[in-house]
Design a protein around this motif. Structure first.
Motif, short mmCIF file in Angstrom:
data_model
loop_
_atom_site.label_atom_id
_atom_site.label_comp_id
_atom_site.label_asym_id
_atom_site.label_seq_id
_atom_site.Cartn_x
_atom_site.Cartn_y
_atom_site.Cartn_z
N ILE A 160 7.23 -8.06 1.79
CA ILE A 160 6.90 -7.91 0.37
C ILE A 160 8.12 -8.35 -0.44
N ARG A 161 7.92 -9.35 -1.28
CA ARG A 161 9.01 -9.92 -2.08
C ARG A 161 8.92 -9.44 -3.52
N THR A 162 10.07 -9.29 -4.14
CA THR A 162 10.10 -8.89 -5.54
C THR A 162 10.29 -10.11 -6.44
N VAL A 163 9.93 -9.95 -7.70
CA VAL A 163 10.12 -11.00 -8.70
C VAL A 163 10.84 -10.38 -9.89
N ARG A 164 11.24 -11.22 -10.82
CA ARG A 164 11.83 -10.72 -12.06
C ARG A 164 10.75 -10.63 -13.12
N PRO A 165 10.80 -9.61 -13.98
CA PRO A 165 9.84 -9.55 -15.08
C PRO A 165 9.93 -10.80 -15.94
N GLU A 166 8.80 -11.24 -16.47
CA GLU A 166 8.77 -12.45 -17.28
C GLU A 166 7.93 -12.22 -18.53
N PHE A 178 -1.39 5.25 4.90
CA PHE A 178 -0.79 4.51 3.80
C PHE A 178 0.66 4.95 3.61
N LEU A 179 1.42 4.04 3.03
CA LEU A 179 2.84 4.27 2.77
C LEU A 179 3.11 4.01 1.29
N ALA A 180 3.76 4.95 0.62
CA ALA A 180 4.19 4.76 -0.76
C ALA A 180 5.71 4.88 -0.80
N TYR A 181 6.37 3.88 -1.35
CA TYR A 181 7.83 3.89 -1.37
C TYR A 181 8.33 3.12 -2.59
N VAL A 182 9.59 3.33 -2.93
CA VAL A 182 10.25 2.59 -4.01
C VAL A 182 11.17 1.56 -3.37
N ASN A 183 10.99 0.30 -3.75
CA ASN A 183 11.77 -0.75 -3.09
C ASN A 183 13.24 -0.71 -3.51
N ASP A 184 14.07 -1.25 -2.66
CA ASP A 184 15.52 -1.25 -2.87
C ASP A 184 15.89 -2.35 -3.86
N MET A 223 2.89 -7.97 -9.45
CA MET A 223 3.98 -8.14 -8.49
C MET A 223 5.05 -7.07 -8.69
N PRO A 224 5.74 -6.70 -7.61
CA PRO A 224 6.81 -5.70 -7.74
C PRO A 224 8.11 -6.32 -8.24
N THR A 225 8.88 -5.53 -8.96
CA THR A 225 10.22 -5.92 -9.40
C THR A 225 11.21 -4.91 -8.83
N ASP A 226 12.48 -5.04 -9.20
CA ASP A 226 13.50 -4.13 -8.68
C ASP A 226 13.14 -2.68 -9.00
N GLY A 227 13.10 -1.85 -7.98
CA GLY A 227 12.83 -0.43 -8.18
C GLY A 227 11.37 -0.09 -8.38
N SER A 228 10.46 -1.00 -8.01
CA SER A 228 9.03 -0.72 -8.17
C SER A 228 8.51 0.23 -7.11
N GLU A 229 7.47 0.97 -7.47
CA GLU A 229 6.77 1.80 -6.49
C GLU A 229 5.66 0.96 -5.86
N ILE A 230 5.67 0.89 -4.54
CA ILE A 230 4.73 0.03 -3.82
C ILE A 230 3.92 0.88 -2.85
N LYS A 231 2.65 0.58 -2.75
CA LYS A 231 1.77 1.27 -1.80
C LYS A 231 1.25 0.26 -0.79
N VAL A 232 1.39 0.59 0.50
CA VAL A 232 0.89 -0.25 1.59
C VAL A 232 -0.16 0.55 2.35
N VAL A 233 -1.31 -0.06 2.58
CA VAL A 233 -2.40 0.61 3.29
C VAL A 233 -2.68 -0.14 4.59
#
Length: 212
Positions: A102-108, A69-75, A21-31
């Motif tokens: 796409i939702r972010t989570v906190r690292p655990e 495809f789209l590669a971006y860093v989430n806000d 899962m993505p967290t704050d500032g993760s790099e995400i790829k959408v195809v």
């Protein structure tokens, strides 16, 4: 049209069956996986044009011919983002649109026991109250933290026992050796704080009670 996504730099341990899962500032790829037919012929996705948007914001650099495809860093200020794409044939006669949130989570952090013969017991995370009998090694797995190579120096592991700092060699910073003194009994608080010096908004913490 189906949109698939993945978090490119999110840590998960070996044999983890879930999704990173993505967290704050993760790099995400959408195809994007469009299925547009002209007559009975399915158009090659590489031969179409793509217009990507993040919320209401156009992404012209990421859009264009063949850019499926789209590669971006989430806000880091947003806990979810809506990504949409419009796909068209070159002559603009046929098109398709889709979006995904796409939702972010906190690292655990989860703790696991390292067995001398079996290795890491991944199937059983330690509970909030864990008992040791003699010597034991605890491994920390910070799910979804980035970078996914947790050996990287920007990830700082701060271990403590009963609020006293324990210095761990940097090459084994995810491992905490414990030893119960012979004839003694009691309990101690084991705590780990992880900070990411490269991403000031990303951190994780975990504490459990160790009985001996």
């Amino acid at each position: 049209m189906v949109l698939l996504w993945q978090a490119n730099d999110s840590y998960v341990p070996p044999f983890y069956k879930g999704k990173a899962m993505p967290t704050d500032g993760s790099e995400i790829k959408v195809v994007a996986m469009p299925e547009i037919k002209v007559g009975s012929i399915l158009v090659n996705p590489k031969n179409m044009t793509y217009v990507w948007k993040n919320g209401d914001n156009n992404m012209p650099k990421e859009s264009g011919y063949g850019k499926n495809f789209l590669a971006y860093v989430n806000d880091y200020l947003e806990n979810s983002e809506s990504i949409s794409v419009t796909v068209s044939t070159v002559d603009q006669k046929y098109s398709s649109q889709s979006n995904i949130t796409i939702r972010t989570v906190r690292p655990e952090i989860f703790f696991y026991r390292q067995d001398a013969e079996l290795g890491i017991i991944w199937e059983n995370a330690l509970s909030a109250n864990h008992q040791i009998k003699s010597e034991e090694i605890i491994l920390a797995a910070p799910y979804f933290i980035s970078p996914k190579d947790i050996r990287r120096p920007e990830l700082i592991f701060n271990w403590s026992i009963n609020d006293r700092t324990v210095n761990i060699p940097i090459y084994s910073k995810s491992l905490m050796p414990l030893k119960a003194q012979a004839g003694a009994s009691g309990a101690s608080k084991l705590r780990l704080d992880i900070e990411n010096t490269g991403k000031i908004y990303q951190s994780a913490k975990k504490e459990i009670n160790i009985a001996y």
